[in-house]
Design a protein around this motif. Structure first.
Motif, mmCIF file in Angstrom:
data_model
loop_
_atom_site.group_PDB
_atom_site.id
_atom_site.type_symbol
_atom_site.label_atom_id
_atom_site.label_comp_id
_atom_site.label_asym_id
_atom_site.label_seq_id
_atom_site.Cartn_x
_atom_site.Cartn_y
_atom_site.Cartn_z
ATOM 1 N N ALA A 1 48.923 33.831 29.578
ATOM 2 C CA ALA A 1 49.170 35.271 29.616
ATOM 3 C C ALA A 1 47.954 36.057 30.084
ATOM 4 O O ALA A 1 48.092 37.102 30.717
ATOM 5 N N ALA A 2 46.753 35.560 29.771
ATOM 6 C CA ALA A 2 45.541 36.289 30.146
ATOM 7 C C ALA A 2 44.368 35.324 30.194
ATOM 8 O O ALA A 2 44.312 34.347 29.443
ATOM 9 N N VAL A 3 43.427 35.621 31.095
ATOM 10 C CA VAL A 3 42.188 34.844 31.219
ATOM 11 C C VAL A 3 41.021 35.822 31.272
ATOM 12 O O VAL A 3 41.051 36.792 32.039
ATOM 13 N N PHE A 4 40.008 35.566 30.468
ATOM 14 C CA PHE A 4 38.789 36.373 30.464
ATOM 15 C C PHE A 4 37.622 35.477 30.851
ATOM 16 O O PHE A 4 37.321 34.512 30.142
ATOM 17 N N LEU A 5 36.969 35.803 31.941
ATOM 18 C CA LEU A 5 35.820 35.026 32.425
ATOM 19 C C LEU A 5 34.538 35.776 32.094
ATOM 20 O O LEU A 5 33.718 36.074 32.961
ATOM 21 N N LYS A 6 34.354 36.087 30.810
ATOM 22 C CA LYS A 6 33.207 36.887 30.406
ATOM 23 C C LYS A 6 33.091 36.856 28.885
ATOM 24 O O LYS A 6 33.991 36.423 28.179
ATOM 25 N N GLU A 7 31.954 37.341 28.401
ATOM 26 C CA GLU A 7 31.757 37.561 26.967
ATOM 27 C C GLU A 7 32.700 38.665 26.496
ATOM 28 O O GLU A 7 32.882 39.677 27.184
ATOM 29 N N LEU A 8 33.276 38.491 25.308
ATOM 30 C CA LEU A 8 34.260 39.439 24.815
ATOM 31 C C LEU A 8 33.798 40.143 23.546
ATOM 32 O O LEU A 8 33.087 39.565 22.721
ATOM 33 N N LEU A 9 34.246 41.376 23.394
ATOM 34 C CA LEU A 9 34.168 42.105 22.143
ATOM 35 C C LEU A 9 35.539 42.072 21.480
ATOM 36 O O LEU A 9 36.562 41.895 22.152
ATOM 37 N N ALA A 10 35.570 42.273 20.187
ATOM 38 C CA ALA A 10 36.846 42.257 19.474
ATOM 39 C C ALA A 10 37.814 43.280 20.055
ATOM 40 O O ALA A 10 39.007 43.017 20.194
ATOM 41 N N GLU A 11 37.288 44.443 20.424
ATOM 42 C CA GLU A 11 38.173 45.485 20.943
ATOM 43 C C GLU A 11 38.733 45.155 22.330
ATOM 44 O O GLU A 11 39.732 45.732 22.760
ATOM 45 N N ASP A 12 38.101 44.226 23.038
ATOM 46 C CA ASP A 12 38.649 43.753 24.310
ATOM 47 C C ASP A 12 39.821 42.802 24.073
ATOM 48 O O ASP A 12 40.832 42.859 24.768
ATOM 49 N N LEU A 13 39.638 41.909 23.111
ATOM 50 C CA LEU A 13 40.568 40.797 22.937
ATOM 51 C C LEU A 13 41.739 41.104 22.019
ATOM 52 O O LEU A 13 42.878 40.718 22.316
ATOM 53 N N GLN A 14 41.494 41.778 20.921
ATOM 54 C CA GLN A 14 42.546 41.922 19.916
ATOM 55 C C GLN A 14 43.805 42.610 20.434
ATOM 56 O O GLN A 14 44.916 42.137 20.156
ATOM 57 N N PRO A 15 43.716 43.706 21.200
ATOM 58 C CA PRO A 15 44.949 44.321 21.695
ATOM 59 C C PRO A 15 45.772 43.381 22.577
ATOM 60 O O PRO A 15 47.006 43.421 22.555
ATOM 61 N N VAL A 16 45.097 42.546 23.354
ATOM 62 C CA VAL A 16 45.807 41.608 24.225
ATOM 63 C C VAL A 16 46.508 40.548 23.388
ATOM 64 O O VAL A 16 47.693 40.231 23.608
ATOM 65 N N VAL A 17 45.810 40.002 22.411
ATOM 66 C CA VAL A 17 46.412 38.980 21.547
ATOM 67 C C VAL A 17 47.608 39.549 20.800
ATOM 68 O O VAL A 17 48.674 38.914 20.714
ATOM 69 N N GLU A 18 47.474 40.758 20.281
ATOM 70 C CA GLU A 18 48.583 41.356 19.531
ATOM 71 C C GLU A 18 49.761 41.661 20.444
ATOM 72 O O GLU A 18 50.927 41.479 20.049
#
Length: 202
Positions: free
Chosen positions: A176-193
């Motif tokens: 569903a999504a790929v992040f090629l970088k360091e993440l913050l919680a606010e970057d990742l959590q909305p996508v996961v939810e």
């Protein structure tokens, strides 16, 4: 899919260094098959694959647990769950920086049917890997894969030299999504939810 399939080549992935692969043994992680064809137009570091019906699946991915090398971990262990894969190494400064954020998102979303699974790479001293997980209070499991064999499961064109990488799989284990970088919680959590709230077989 949000990005056209014509853009097959990975373009402009800046500062991607070639990595040396270690010698494989029979105990290493394994990976086969899959329909996911990775595309990163213009070297983008956040890539989303929509609609869900157009997503590809990764190959079979499994390997020994960091905490117990006699235990095998696999994406298939988490049938029906959203799985967040994180490729990391204790030697990697961005991995250290994002460890608390990943753990935060894991704790916030696990009750929504979300499982995190790390893939530890290029670390030949497992004691240091275990020390990292204890020091950063990483409670989700990780596959131990120094020679990076697991990454063969992540699809054609996947940039195996990009560490850290985070991949969000939907409940059917499509990408569903790929992040090629360091993440913050606010970057990742909305996508996961968002992915956790999708209807299956969309």
């Amino acid at each position: 899919m949000r990005f056209g399939r014509a853009a097959r080549a990975l373009a402009g992935l800046a500062a991607v260094a070639a990595v040396a692969s270690g010698c494989a043994t029979g105990d290493d992680a394994v990976a086969t098959g899959g329909t996911f064809d990775f595309v990163s137009p213009g070297g983008q570091t956040e890539i989303y694959f929509d609609p869900p019906s157009d997503r590809g699946t990764i190959g079979t991915l499994s390997g020994p647990s960091v905490m117990d090398e006699d235990e095998t971990l696999a994406v298939s262990d988490y049938e029906g769950q959203v799985v967040v894969l994180n490729v990391w190494g204790q030697w990697c400064a961005p991995c250290r920086a994002e460890a608390d954020d990943l753990e935060q998102v894991y704790e916030a979303t696990q009750d929504q049917g979300v499982q995190f699974l790390g893939i530890n790479v290029r670390d030949n001293q497992i004691d240091k890997v275990r020390d990292f997980m204890h020091a950063y209070n990483v409670t989700y499991p990780s596959i131990y894969d120094p020679p990076m064999r697991t990454l063969m499961a992540l699809g054609e064109g996947y940039p195996s030299s990009v560490v850290p990488t985070t991949i969000v799989l939907d409940r059917d284990h499509r990408v569903a999504a790929v992040f090629l970088k360091e993440l913050l919680a606010e970057d990742l959590q909305p996508v996961v939810e968002r992915v956790a709230n999708e209807a299956r077989d969309g």
